[in-house]
Design an enzyme around this catalytic site. Structure first.
Site, PDB file in Angstrom:
ATOM      1  N   HIS A 126       0.954  -1.290  -0.176  1.00 33.54           N
ATOM      2  CA  HIS A 126      -0.174   0.225  -0.071  1.00 33.54           C
ATOM      3  C   HIS A 126       0.891   0.998   0.038  1.00 33.54           C
ATOM      4  O   HIS A 126       1.929   1.462   0.589  1.00 33.54           O
ATOM      5  CB  HIS A 126      -0.759   0.139   1.067  1.00 33.54           C
ATOM      6  CG  HIS A 126      -2.108   0.992   1.220  1.00 33.54           C
ATOM      7  ND1 HIS A 126      -1.975   2.225   1.463  1.00 33.54           N
ATOM      8  CD2 HIS A 126      -3.272   0.635   0.637  1.00 33.54           C
ATOM      9  CE1 HIS A 126      -3.196   2.857   1.208  1.00 33.54           C
ATOM     10  NE2 HIS A 126      -4.006   1.846   0.833  1.00 33.54           N
ATOM     11  N   GLU A 136      -7.963  -4.725  -0.631  1.00 35.43           N
ATOM     12  CA  GLU A 136      -8.333  -5.342  -1.710  1.00 35.43           C
ATOM     13  C   GLU A 136      -8.582  -6.688  -1.679  1.00 35.43           C
ATOM     14  O   GLU A 136      -9.256  -7.353  -2.306  1.00 35.43           O
ATOM     15  CB  GLU A 136      -7.621  -4.984  -2.907  1.00 35.43           C
ATOM     16  CG  GLU A 136      -7.371  -3.595  -3.269  1.00 35.43           C
ATOM     17  CD  GLU A 136      -8.682  -2.874  -3.787  1.00 35.43           C
ATOM     18  OE1 GLU A 136      -9.780  -3.257  -3.549  1.00 35.43           O
ATOM     19  OE2 GLU A 136      -8.485  -1.547  -4.422  1.00 35.43           O
TER      20      GLU A 136
HETATM   21  N1  COA Z   1       3.874  -7.693  -4.873  1.00 37.50           N
HETATM   22  C1  COA Z   1       5.272  -7.634  -5.081  1.00 37.50           C
HETATM   23  N2  COA Z   1       6.097  -6.555  -4.928  1.00 37.50           N
HETATM   24  C2  COA Z   1       5.606  -5.481  -4.634  1.00 37.50           C
HETATM   25  C3  COA Z   1       4.383  -5.466  -4.263  1.00 37.50           C
HETATM   26  C4  COA Z   1       3.544  -6.402  -4.445  1.00 37.50           C
HETATM   27  N3  COA Z   1       2.039  -6.337  -4.203  1.00 37.50           N
HETATM   28  N4  COA Z   1       3.997  -4.128  -3.685  1.00 37.50           N
HETATM   29  C5  COA Z   1       5.182  -3.455  -3.783  1.00 37.50           C
HETATM   30  N5  COA Z   1       6.263  -4.291  -4.061  1.00 37.50           N
HETATM   31  C6  COA Z   1       7.497  -3.878  -4.330  1.00 37.50           C
HETATM   32  C7  COA Z   1       7.642  -3.316  -5.594  1.00 37.50           C
HETATM   33  O1  COA Z   1       7.936  -4.172  -6.714  1.00 37.50           O
HETATM   34  C8  COA Z   1       9.036  -2.483  -5.180  1.00 37.50           C
HETATM   35  O2  COA Z   1      10.055  -3.238  -5.363  1.00 37.50           O
HETATM   36  P1  COA Z   1      11.476  -2.542  -5.906  1.00 37.50           P
HETATM   37  O3  COA Z   1      11.879  -1.477  -4.897  1.00 37.50           O
HETATM   38  O4  COA Z   1      12.390  -3.974  -5.878  1.00 37.50           O
HETATM   39  O5  COA Z   1      11.308  -1.995  -7.369  1.00 37.50           O
HETATM   40  C9  COA Z   1       8.928  -2.054  -3.722  1.00 37.50           C
HETATM   41  O6  COA Z   1       7.814  -3.110  -3.330  1.00 37.50           O
HETATM   42  C10 COA Z   1       8.239  -0.826  -3.417  1.00 37.50           C
HETATM   43  O7  COA Z   1       7.085  -0.672  -4.281  1.00 37.50           O
HETATM   44  P2  COA Z   1       6.430   0.706  -4.721  1.00 37.50           P
HETATM   45  O8  COA Z   1       5.719   0.643  -5.948  1.00 37.50           O
HETATM   46  O9  COA Z   1       7.235   1.813  -4.355  1.00 37.50           O
HETATM   47  O10 COA Z   1       5.263   0.835  -3.643  1.00 37.50           O
HETATM   48  P3  COA Z   1       4.042   1.665  -3.383  1.00 37.50           P
HETATM   49  O11 COA Z   1       3.930   1.731  -2.166  1.00 37.50           O
HETATM   50  O12 COA Z   1       4.141   3.013  -4.386  1.00 37.50           O
HETATM   51  O13 COA Z   1       3.014   0.663  -4.145  1.00 37.50           O
HETATM   52  C11 COA Z   1       1.082  -0.309  -4.394  1.00 37.50           C
HETATM   53  C12 COA Z   1       1.599   0.525  -3.701  1.00 37.50           C
HETATM   54  C13 COA Z   1      -0.263  -0.602  -4.012  1.00 37.50           C
HETATM   55  C14 COA Z   1       0.584   0.301  -5.839  1.00 37.50           C
HETATM   56  C15 COA Z   1       1.616  -1.643  -4.603  1.00 37.50           C
HETATM   57  O14 COA Z   1       1.909  -2.021  -3.396  1.00 37.50           O
HETATM   58  C16 COA Z   1       1.001  -2.725  -5.552  1.00 37.50           C
HETATM   59  O15 COA Z   1       1.049  -2.532  -6.861  1.00 37.50           O
HETATM   60  N6  COA Z   1       0.287  -3.757  -5.011  1.00 37.50           N
HETATM   61  C17 COA Z   1      -0.328  -4.654  -5.634  1.00 37.50           C
HETATM   62  C18 COA Z   1      -1.746  -4.059  -6.137  1.00 37.50           C
HETATM   63  C19 COA Z   1      -2.903  -3.958  -5.285  1.00 37.50           C
HETATM   64  O16 COA Z   1      -2.913  -4.723  -4.295  1.00 37.50           O
HETATM   65  N7  COA Z   1      -3.452  -2.662  -5.331  1.00 37.50           N
HETATM   66  C20 COA Z   1      -4.522  -2.294  -4.268  1.00 37.50           C
HETATM   67  C21 COA Z   1      -4.035  -1.260  -3.378  1.00 37.50           C
HETATM   68  S1  COA Z   1      -5.147  -0.729  -2.249  1.00 37.50           S
END
Ligand code: COA
Length: 367
Positions: free
Chosen positions: A257, A312
């Site tokens: 998240h 989710e």
């Molecule tokens: N599965 C695998 N790896 C994940 C992940 C997941 N669900 N969520 C984050 N990561 C990893 C990323 O690949 C990244 O790795 P890296 O540094 O090697 O590139 C690291 O964790 C940080 O990711 P980042 O995109 O900066 O995190 P964020 O806080 O911006 O992202 C989300 C938040 C929700 C977009 C992300 O966690 C995600 O895509 N989750 C899956 C989709 C989802 O469930 N969305 C609903 C959200 S309520």
């Protein structure tokens, strides 16, 4: 034309995604991402969801806002559903290419608003009708008229299926709708506040918020969560499937998240709802096994980053368990979030100023 930006115009670097920028004050909700706490107007989400109906939670959220006080939100929402059903023939006449979500937007655009019902009630009460009718139209079925005496969650399930749902299903839907009622200044809520700040009417602000929510980075994960659970199929496949997915650098849906650096409190609220439905659904057991494997694998793959279950994951499992089609997950999210959006628009219009940030020009300058 010169290509270089004019240094005189460069005052500061823009903040990517406005992350961490405080753009509003609100009494509606607070998201404490470090500690995993969500507060809705002074109450923790755990002290509302599962304990009060959607209508009671909306009353709680709106209590200090300029929405005409109603003695019964159930009756007011019931009246709003009846008024909305008048618009349904227009939805039936609309092109078949429209999605359920687009038909809901069409219904909202055509909804007559009058003095009789305050706009936040008329709009929040209308969306369940448009959702159910649009789903039935998409499946070649006759829309079902609302029963204004029922609570919104129960009537929504009835309008979808034609049958009065079991109490456990209505309770689960109430729990979901309360859980997602409001969540700080997320993208769609910010959009609603920006539109509201121009003194545009409530309908336009909610249409805009729905537009923002339609993007896959915002409202689109629960459908893919269910696809993931289906693809894994059985607990014994979970470890290999998850390891292979992470090895391909793909993300596990329903985990991680932007704000929560710990467990999303809404995940547990929804998981408790599943327990109340009973464990006879094999998908629930499978989901719990997948969650366990996923959390272990994410901890191993990203030891420096807390990646925990988000809202989710159990949204998908809970809604599926009560028979809601996965194509309706985002429309249902919009339905539950609408009173939150309305609250933010009212706050913005009562206290706020036109939202008009600056941009930094980096284009060519005239000779
Ligand atoms: N599965 C695998 N790896 C994940 C992940 C997941 N669900 N969520 C984050 N990561 C990893 C990323 O690949 C990244 O790795 P890296 O540094 O090697 O590139 C690291 O964790 C940080 O990711 P980042 O995109 O900066 O995190 P964020 O806080 O911006 O992202 C989300 C938040 C929700 C977009 C992300 O966690 C995600 O895509 N989750 C899956 C989709 C989802 O469930 N969305 C609903 C959200 S309520």
């Amino acid at each position: 034309m010169t290509e270089a930006p004019n240094p005189a115009h460069m005052t500061q670097d823009p903040i990517a995604g406005l992350e961490g920028v405080v753009a509003a004050t609100t009494s509606l909700s607070d998201v404490d991402g470090q500690n995993g706490i969500l507060i809705l107007r002074g109450k923790k989400i755990e002290d509302l969801a599962g304990l009060v109906s959607f209508e009671e939670a909306v009353m709680h959220l709106w209590q200090d806002l300029d929405v005409a006080k109603v003695s019964s939100m159930v009756a007011a929402f019931g009246q709003a559903r009846l008024a909305a059903f008048e618009v349904v023939p227009l939805l039936e006449a609309a092109p078949p290419t429209l999605s359920v979500y687009e038909r809901m937007q069409l219904g909202l655009a055509a909804l007559p608003l009058s003095e009789a019902l305050p706009a936040p009630i008329a709009i929040s009460g209308a969306l369940p009708v448009f959702l159910a009718a649009s789903h039935r139209i998409a499946h070649g079925k006759e829309p079902i008229a609302p029963d204004e005496t029922l609570g919104c969650a129960k009537d929504l399930l009835r309008m979808l299926t034609g049958e009065v749902p079991p109490k456990t299903h209505a309770d689960a839907l109430n729990r979901y709708l309360v859980t997602i009622l409001d969540h700080g200044l997320n993208a769609s809520t910010f959009t609603a506040r920006v539109i509201g700040s121009t003194q545009a009417d409530m309908r336009q602000a909610i249409l805009g918020a729905m537009g923002a929510l339609s993007g896959p980075l915002h409202g689109g994960a629960p459908g893919p969560v269910l696809d993931m659970i289906d693809a894994i199929g059985a607990p014994e496949n979970a470890e290999d499937w998850i390891t292979a997915t992470l090895a391909r650098k793909e993300r596990l849906m329903g985990f991680g998240h932007r704000i929560y650096r710990t467990r999303d409190p809404r995940a547990d609220v929804l998981k408790s709802g599943l327990r109340q439905l009973g464990q006879e659904n094999p998908k629930v057991k499978l989901a719990e096994d997948i969650e366990r494997e996923a959390l272990a694998a994410l901890k191993k793959a990203k030891p420096d980053r807390t990646l925990d279950t988000n809202v989710e994951f159990y949204t998908a499992v809970l809604l599926d368990a009560i028979g809601i089609d996965r194509s309706l997950f985002t429309p249902l999210f919009a339905t539950g979030r609408t009173p939150g959006w309305c609250g933010h628009v009212l706050e913005q219009q009562q206290n706020g100023k036109l939202i008009r940030p600056a941009s930094q020009y980096v284009g060519p300058m005239p000779e």
